[in-house]
Design an enzyme around this catalytic site. Sequence first.
Site, PDB file in Angstrom:
ATOM      1  N   HIS A 242     -16.397 -10.086 -28.722  1.00 49.46           N
ATOM      2  CA  HIS A 242     -15.609  -9.003 -29.321  1.00 49.46           C
ATOM      3  C   HIS A 242     -16.459  -7.743 -29.230  1.00 49.46           C
ATOM      4  O   HIS A 242     -17.640  -7.764 -29.576  1.00 49.46           O
ATOM      5  CB  HIS A 242     -15.309  -9.340 -30.783  1.00 49.46           C
ATOM      6  CG  HIS A 242     -14.246  -8.489 -31.382  1.00 49.46           C
ATOM      7  ND1 HIS A 242     -14.396  -7.134 -31.576  1.00 49.46           N
ATOM      8  CD2 HIS A 242     -13.003  -8.795 -31.824  1.00 49.46           C
ATOM      9  CE1 HIS A 242     -13.291  -6.650 -32.117  1.00 49.46           C
ATOM     10  NE2 HIS A 242     -12.428  -7.629 -32.274  1.00 49.46           N
ATOM     11  N   ARG A 264      -9.747   0.029 -32.039  1.00 49.36           N
ATOM     12  CA  ARG A 264      -9.640   0.544 -30.665  1.00 49.36           C
ATOM     13  C   ARG A 264      -8.179   0.702 -30.283  1.00 49.36           C
ATOM     14  O   ARG A 264      -7.799   1.675 -29.646  1.00 49.36           O
ATOM     15  CB  ARG A 264     -10.318  -0.408 -29.681  1.00 49.36           C
ATOM     16  CG  ARG A 264     -11.829  -0.357 -29.727  1.00 49.36           C
ATOM     17  CD  ARG A 264     -12.428  -1.235 -28.645  1.00 49.36           C
ATOM     18  NE  ARG A 264     -12.109  -2.632 -28.817  1.00 49.36           N
ATOM     19  CZ  ARG A 264     -11.408  -3.391 -27.960  1.00 49.36           C
ATOM     20  NH1 ARG A 264     -10.983  -2.879 -26.835  1.00 49.36           N
ATOM     21  NH2 ARG A 264     -11.156  -4.647 -28.205  1.00 49.36           N
TER      22      ARG A 264
END
Length: 571
Positions: A242, A264
Amino acid sequence: MVPQARDTDILILGAGGAGLFAALHAHQAAMRAASPLSITVAVKGLLGKCGCTRMVQGGYNVALAKEDSVERHFMDTIEGGKWLPDQELAWKLVTLAIERIHELENELGCFFDRNPDGTVHQKAFAGQTFDRTVHKGDLTGIEIMNRLAEQVWARRIQRLEEHRAVELVKSADGASIAGVLFIDMRTGDYLFVRAKAVLLATGGGPTMYRYHTPSGDKSCDGLAMALRAGLALRDMEMVQFHPTGLLAGTHTRMTGTVLEEGLRGSGGYLLGGDKQRFMPNYDPKAERATRDFVSRAMFSEIRKGNITPHGGLYISMAHLGPERVRKEFKGMVERCADCGFDLAGGLVEVVPTAHYMMGGVEFAADCTTSLPGLFVAGEDSGGVHGANRLGGNGVANSTVFGAVAGDSMAAWVQKHGRLASPAEFDIAAYERPFGLPRGDVEAIREKLYETMWERVGIIRDAAGLKRALGELDALDGELDRTGIGTQSRAFNLSWHDWLNLKSLVSVSRVIAQSALAREDSRGAHYRDDFPDTSALGTSAFTSIKAAGPVTMKPVAFTRVRPGQSLLKHAA
Ligand SMILES: Cc1cc2nc3c(=O)[nH]c(=O)nc-3n(C[C@H](O)[C@H](O)[C@H](O)COP(=O)(O)OP(=O)(O)OC[C@H]3O[C@@H](n4cnc5c(N)ncnc54)[C@H](O)[C@@H]3O)c2cc1C
């Protein structure tokens, strides 16, 4: 020491989304058939309080909106997985996710966020062509696990909490599973549970990497037990990193924990140590590219030395408006504040962090495995995601296949179930650290972190992988000579650390072997010496047993071939 024994019809190892859904569905199926089954959930921690489903932040992928479709969700999953997923498993995931989300809301009582018009709110997650992630703020897993645990508590389902499964025991004739050997962590006693059907749902967990997100109870025990029982694991080289692990220094276990993908997805920027954006130089989708691209770009930027004070990079959200960030990402803002960072208005240090294993036990769409009576679901299973898991497909996977496993086990027990006499088993391997001179288990863990992070991590090559295999053999040998320096058994964390490391080292070996065998780069697996992706039309997945070499098995394109699409408007 003679283990105590007990019997059950269905034994479920693990109490995450997969284990608890399996328990509820097996119970429901038995009630429907008016033939009650005894169901036991055994778990290393406390039921409802451990594992990674509880840690789910972002949410749950499901095609609910009328502009979306299961075909679109399926194509995103296959293309995100770089054509390695088993297409029947992926199809089951996307179609049954709809049923499961309705069950979670309407039968189990989950509250998910809603739009002003009353429809379920679905947010953006990277790597998807539609905003389909259902959520409860940014703490979705707590909502799901609390409701699941309440429902399990409300039924006549047996619980073995703080019971660590250590061995899958076959029947004396070797033809099926007979039961599972446990250590009762509260006392240190052994317990053998005989069962007609067993579900492996211990949730994988790549905690062999220096930076990792999963809960501390996860140490690949299920995968290590499956290897010892002779089962094949697939896609083991596919470890997902991640991009945004929190980096708050070595003094805190918050380092490595994840800051969710939605940051994001909703427009957050990644900045180098120079406070400039770098993602547009790597990928046209910039920060919204899939996790593999973003993690690799970050790793490259770190290797270039464009780093923050703790050696990572920054995430910046302030340009979206601090008020909006505080409202939409309350949990993340608080988590960062606890570590001295201002997520809403300032910069937060981040580093890629090992998050999820796409690989796991080979299984069929009804959750059966090659060992009759043994079923698998959730992160212990392999084949649903291929080379990359989309954010939001993890909890969908564990709940969908947990439910399938519960239904299948109930049907299987009613048709074939018998309590078999077990083959002989031995506790000597688990007792070993009590009989050895005290050594430094922590130092072995540090060496494991170093090997896996540097040589079997985000960027790999043959020389590094071969070196890693040698180092892992040496670590295994070192563990076998390392004692824990105590004889007390109740809640003996050193003993369990030793056992955790045993599982992690054996699973690390198959990750490194599979990574060495895959001589191309795709999805989460990147080889510096083979940077190109080989022809998608002849895609093959890795398959490995404990003793054997890696075999490459062709992917069956049962629904769609590379270059084609299930979407009507697509080519
Ligand atoms: C921080 C974080 C955030 C995430 N966010 C998302 C997200 O937003 N969306 C998404 O789709 N996915 C997300 N995921 C992934 C998701 O959590 C997993 O895909 C999924 O929950 C796995 O479910 P599971 O039931 O297989 O395993 P888990 O929920 O991890 O449960 C495993 C269970 O097995 C038990 N266990 C382990 N070893 C043993 C043993 N030896 N004996 C007995 N019991 C054992 C554990 O105690 C635990 O109860 C996230 C993961 C993390 C770590």
